[in-house]
Design a protein around this motif. Sequence first.
Motif, PDB file in Angstrom:
ATOM      1  N   GLY A 125     -14.488 -20.846 -15.277  1.00 52.72           N
ATOM      2  CA  GLY A 125     -15.003 -20.144 -13.800  1.00 52.72           C
ATOM      3  C   GLY A 125     -14.255 -20.397 -12.776  1.00 52.72           C
ATOM      4  O   GLY A 125     -13.908 -21.461 -12.129  1.00 52.72           O
ATOM      5  N   CYS A 126     -14.615 -19.711 -11.423  1.00 57.60           N
ATOM      6  CA  CYS A 126     -13.240 -20.151 -10.383  1.00 57.60           C
ATOM      7  C   CYS A 126     -14.060 -21.039  -9.951  1.00 57.60           C
ATOM      8  O   CYS A 126     -14.095 -21.906  -8.937  1.00 57.60           O
ATOM      9  N   SER A 127     -15.892 -21.516 -10.031  1.00 53.23           N
ATOM     10  CA  SER A 127     -16.401 -22.099  -9.078  1.00 53.23           C
ATOM     11  C   SER A 127     -15.424 -23.886  -9.361  1.00 53.23           C
ATOM     12  O   SER A 127     -15.721 -24.436  -9.010  1.00 53.23           O
ATOM     13  N   GLN A 128     -15.419 -24.019 -11.213  1.00 52.46           N
ATOM     14  CA  GLN A 128     -14.881 -25.368 -11.563  1.00 52.46           C
ATOM     15  C   GLN A 128     -13.513 -25.583 -11.386  1.00 52.46           C
ATOM     16  O   GLN A 128     -13.141 -26.547 -10.357  1.00 52.46           O
ATOM     17  N   ALA A 129     -12.487 -24.780 -10.782  1.00 53.75           N
ATOM     18  CA  ALA A 129     -11.040 -24.491 -10.221  1.00 53.75           C
ATOM     19  C   ALA A 129     -11.215 -25.147  -8.175  1.00 53.75           C
ATOM     20  O   ALA A 129     -10.565 -25.655  -7.589  1.00 53.75           O
ATOM     21  N   ILE A 130     -12.683 -25.136  -7.846  1.00 50.98           N
ATOM     22  CA  ILE A 130     -12.706 -25.473  -6.846  1.00 50.98           C
ATOM     23  C   ILE A 130     -12.775 -26.761  -6.606  1.00 50.98           C
ATOM     24  O   ILE A 130     -12.490 -27.492  -6.050  1.00 50.98           O
ATOM     25  N   GLU A 131     -14.277 -27.069  -7.665  1.00 48.56           N
ATOM     26  CA  GLU A 131     -14.354 -28.337  -7.977  1.00 48.56           C
ATOM     27  C   GLU A 131     -13.494 -29.139  -8.125  1.00 48.56           C
ATOM     28  O   GLU A 131     -12.453 -30.475  -7.022  1.00 48.56           O
ATOM     29  N   VAL A 132     -12.259 -29.063  -8.992  1.00 51.02           N
ATOM     30  CA  VAL A 132     -10.994 -29.861  -9.238  1.00 51.02           C
ATOM     31  C   VAL A 132     -10.121 -30.107  -8.075  1.00 51.02           C
ATOM     32  O   VAL A 132      -9.413 -30.882  -7.667  1.00 51.02           O
ATOM     33  N   THR A 133      -9.864 -28.950  -7.282  1.00 53.47           N
ATOM     34  CA  THR A 133      -9.041 -29.021  -6.232  1.00 53.47           C
ATOM     35  C   THR A 133     -10.001 -29.724  -5.859  1.00 53.47           C
ATOM     36  O   THR A 133      -8.333 -30.582  -4.703  1.00 53.47           O
ATOM     37  N   LEU A 134     -10.711 -29.730  -4.519  1.00 48.44           N
ATOM     38  CA  LEU A 134     -11.590 -30.267  -3.683  1.00 48.44           C
ATOM     39  C   LEU A 134     -11.479 -31.545  -4.209  1.00 48.44           C
ATOM     40  O   LEU A 134     -11.048 -32.693  -3.516  1.00 48.44           O
ATOM     41  N   THR A 257      -3.566 -21.567  -6.391  1.00 43.87           N
ATOM     42  CA  THR A 257      -4.253 -20.446  -6.715  1.00 43.87           C
ATOM     43  C   THR A 257      -5.421 -20.970  -7.406  1.00 43.87           C
ATOM     44  O   THR A 257      -5.154 -21.294  -8.829  1.00 43.87           O
ATOM     45  N   LEU A 258      -6.361 -20.286  -6.562  1.00 45.08           N
ATOM     46  CA  LEU A 258      -7.536 -20.317  -7.712  1.00 45.08           C
ATOM     47  C   LEU A 258      -7.894 -18.459  -7.939  1.00 45.08           C
ATOM     48  O   LEU A 258      -8.319 -17.547  -7.165  1.00 45.08           O
ATOM     49  N   GLY A 259      -8.522 -18.470  -8.964  1.00 44.92           N
ATOM     50  CA  GLY A 259      -8.522 -16.813  -9.644  1.00 44.92           C
ATOM     51  C   GLY A 259      -9.903 -17.170 -10.850  1.00 44.92           C
ATOM     52  O   GLY A 259     -10.133 -18.054 -11.358  1.00 44.92           O
ATOM     53  N   SER A 260      -9.844 -15.381 -11.077  1.00 48.06           N
ATOM     54  CA  SER A 260     -10.943 -15.290 -12.826  1.00 48.06           C
ATOM     55  C   SER A 260     -10.808 -14.134 -13.108  1.00 48.06           C
ATOM     56  O   SER A 260     -10.252 -13.379 -12.468  1.00 48.06           O
ATOM     57  N   ILE A 261     -11.300 -13.847 -14.219  1.00 44.46           N
ATOM     58  CA  ILE A 261     -11.660 -12.565 -14.445  1.00 44.46           C
ATOM     59  C   ILE A 261     -13.327 -12.263 -14.067  1.00 44.46           C
ATOM     60  O   ILE A 261     -13.285 -11.287 -14.215  1.00 44.46           O
ATOM     61  N   SER A 262     -13.232 -13.518 -13.557  1.00 48.85           N
ATOM     62  CA  SER A 262     -14.914 -12.568 -13.335  1.00 48.85           C
ATOM     63  C   SER A 262     -15.150 -11.026 -12.105  1.00 48.85           C
ATOM     64  O   SER A 262     -15.586 -10.313 -13.156  1.00 48.85           O
ATOM     65  N   LYS A 263     -13.912 -10.935 -11.464  1.00 46.69           N
ATOM     66  CA  LYS A 263     -15.181  -9.304 -10.839  1.00 46.69           C
ATOM     67  C   LYS A 263     -14.139  -8.599 -10.590  1.00 46.69           C
ATOM     68  O   LYS A 263     -14.951  -7.836 -11.074  1.00 46.69           O
ATOM     69  N   ARG A 264     -12.778  -8.826 -11.053  1.00 43.21           N
ATOM     70  CA  ARG A 264     -11.687  -8.147 -11.241  1.00 43.21           C
ATOM     71  C   ARG A 264     -12.254  -7.331 -13.050  1.00 43.21           C
ATOM     72  O   ARG A 264     -12.483  -5.546 -13.327  1.00 43.21           O
ATOM     73  N   TRP A 265     -13.340  -7.498 -13.876  1.00 41.68           N
ATOM     74  CA  TRP A 265     -13.338  -7.317 -15.205  1.00 41.68           C
ATOM     75  C   TRP A 265     -14.771  -7.434 -15.310  1.00 41.68           C
ATOM     76  O   TRP A 265     -14.963  -6.813 -16.160  1.00 41.68           O
ATOM     77  N   ILE A 266     -15.846  -7.311 -13.856  1.00 42.84           N
ATOM     78  CA  ILE A 266     -16.930  -7.745 -13.953  1.00 42.84           C
ATOM     79  C   ILE A 266     -17.520  -8.610 -15.211  1.00 42.84           C
ATOM     80  O   ILE A 266     -18.346  -8.006 -16.395  1.00 42.84           O
ATOM     81  N   VAL A 267     -17.960  -9.583 -15.209  1.00 44.52           N
ATOM     82  CA  VAL A 267     -17.783 -10.067 -16.442  1.00 44.52           C
ATOM     83  C   VAL A 267     -18.217 -11.911 -15.497  1.00 44.52           C
ATOM     84  O   VAL A 267     -17.786 -13.307 -15.648  1.00 44.52           O
ATOM     85  N   PRO A 268     -18.677 -12.020 -14.721  1.00 40.19           N
ATOM     86  CA  PRO A 268     -18.865 -13.115 -13.945  1.00 40.19           C
ATOM     87  C   PRO A 268     -19.761 -14.646 -15.033  1.00 40.19           C
ATOM     88  O   PRO A 268     -19.600 -15.576 -15.071  1.00 40.19           O
ATOM     89  N   GLY A 269     -20.212 -13.818 -16.120  1.00 42.42           N
ATOM     90  CA  GLY A 269     -21.052 -14.138 -16.934  1.00 42.42           C
ATOM     91  C   GLY A 269     -20.173 -15.291 -18.004  1.00 42.42           C
ATOM     92  O   GLY A 269     -20.865 -16.072 -18.641  1.00 42.42           O
ATOM     93  N   TRP A 270     -19.116 -14.553 -17.914  1.00 45.04           N
ATOM     94  CA  TRP A 270     -18.285 -15.338 -19.179  1.00 45.04           C
ATOM     95  C   TRP A 270     -17.447 -16.363 -18.884  1.00 45.04           C
ATOM     96  O   TRP A 270     -17.282 -16.970 -19.147  1.00 45.04           O
ATOM     97  N   ARG A 271     -17.597 -17.222 -17.209  1.00 49.10           N
ATOM     98  CA  ARG A 271     -17.399 -18.103 -16.873  1.00 49.10           C
ATOM     99  C   ARG A 271     -15.859 -18.598 -17.229  1.00 49.10           C
ATOM    100  O   ARG A 271     -14.991 -19.673 -17.807  1.00 49.10           O
ATOM    101  N   LEU A 272     -14.556 -17.463 -17.467  1.00 49.94           N
ATOM    102  CA  LEU A 272     -13.319 -17.951 -16.838  1.00 49.94           C
ATOM    103  C   LEU A 272     -13.425 -18.110 -15.983  1.00 49.94           C
ATOM    104  O   LEU A 272     -12.255 -16.954 -15.688  1.00 49.94           O
ATOM    105  N   GLY A 273     -12.083 -19.126 -15.230  1.00 44.82           N
ATOM    106  CA  GLY A 273     -11.099 -18.916 -14.612  1.00 44.82           C
ATOM    107  C   GLY A 273     -10.173 -19.616 -15.022  1.00 44.82           C
ATOM    108  O   GLY A 273      -9.401 -20.248 -15.581  1.00 44.82           O
ATOM    109  N   TRP A 274      -8.877 -20.097 -13.431  1.00 48.73           N
ATOM    110  CA  TRP A 274      -8.196 -20.495 -13.757  1.00 48.73           C
ATOM    111  C   TRP A 274      -7.451 -21.202 -12.912  1.00 48.73           C
ATOM    112  O   TRP A 274      -8.217 -20.707 -11.092  1.00 48.73           O
TER     113      TRP A 274
END
Length: 430
Positions: A125-134, A257-274
């Motif tokens: 998810g994008c959350s982990q992308a945030i964690e790693v970046t910080l 850049t931090l992103g995810s398929i969560s919002k545009r594809w309406i699947v936040p529970g799939w937890r896939l980000g970059w």
Amino acid sequence: MENGSIKKQSNQQLQAMVNHNLSSTTTTAAADLTIRGIMTSLRENINKNDPRPTVHLGHGDPSTFLPFRTATVAEDAVVDALRTGNYNCYSTTAGILPARRAVADYLNRDLPYKLSPDDVYMTLGCSQAIEVTLAVLARPGANILMPRPGYPFYEIHASRNNNIEARHFDLLPEEGWEVDLDAVEALADENTVAIVIINPGNPCGNVFSYQHLQKIAETARKLGIVVIADEVYDHLAFGSTPYVPMGVFGSIVPVITLGSISKRWIVPGWRLGWLVTSDPNGILQKSGIVDSIKDCLEIACRPVTFIQGAVPRILEKTNGEFFSNIIGILREAAEICYDGIQEIPFITCPVKAQGAIFVMVKLNVSLLEDIKDDMEFSVKLAKEESVLVLPGIAVGMRNWLRITIAADSATLEDALERIKAFCHRHAKRQ
């Protein structure tokens, strides 16, 4: 940049830093004490005897509302990837190559230069992308510039690792929630390492113009800092301003850049980000940031492999009709929300939502009899009207409210009528 805020660290120093930053198991719990925790508390105040359905306008999960469902091709891609049996293994550290290549190709559609799979790191998810970046930017005495209002997950992770000070610049409602760039320059010093830009905006529902993003990039270059571009709501723009990724300005300033398929594809529970290094000049590589990202991911959890296996098909084969439908629903919802708020004299909406799935509205507590602030407003609204909104204090703005517009029109209209009735019931008597 090499002589500015970003400094290469030894592997030993980096490992110690990463262990310190990511070892806490209570970080997510701390996040729950903000948006998730507040929403849980509000739900507990709902009158269980109220025959009306509860309207959830406080969270960022559009999948809970009827009109929002992911594309059939996305569902089929996941099912087919799972059934191949090819993705029952552990993922590689950066993510499987086909997924990274697909993300690079997806982002390249909007960029003046080409990303490669080596610029892409798949995250939980994008959350982990945030964690790693910080984590990779942290060092003793460092500070990061963050928007107010903003997404509190950044500040939680910055403050809990005790290595990053959060310094807040204002987004200006009278200017369409643009960044106060004068404040940014005043806040920065030799210990500033990055600025966070969320576009399209959570919680404001704004979309930054090309010209404003360019000014942000030029300001960041002047200050010698990185731009952290949170684009989890990428392409969810339905106003007059088109979506432009911050990576367009990667030749001006290095962008993470931090992103995810969560919002545009309406699947936040799939937890896939970059996490993507949008940096054609290679500054992040030279300064050691890229190596730090790799080292950090070595000890981090990895996204589900079969979801990664489905990514190429999801990104390449989802048709435009699916996206147009989502944009149409959000555009209508933004209109309904804005028009409905105009009929409630106790709250004001300075800017109609232009993107993402939220809008910020200002609460005038001076007009209310027995409500002292946005938190009390939200608690009593939940109790009396079974409507949940997020008090603005959760995103750094006291006596504001964040309202989710990602709902069907009938639900939004019903919620706004309940809010209107609630406000009139608590209005000060003349």
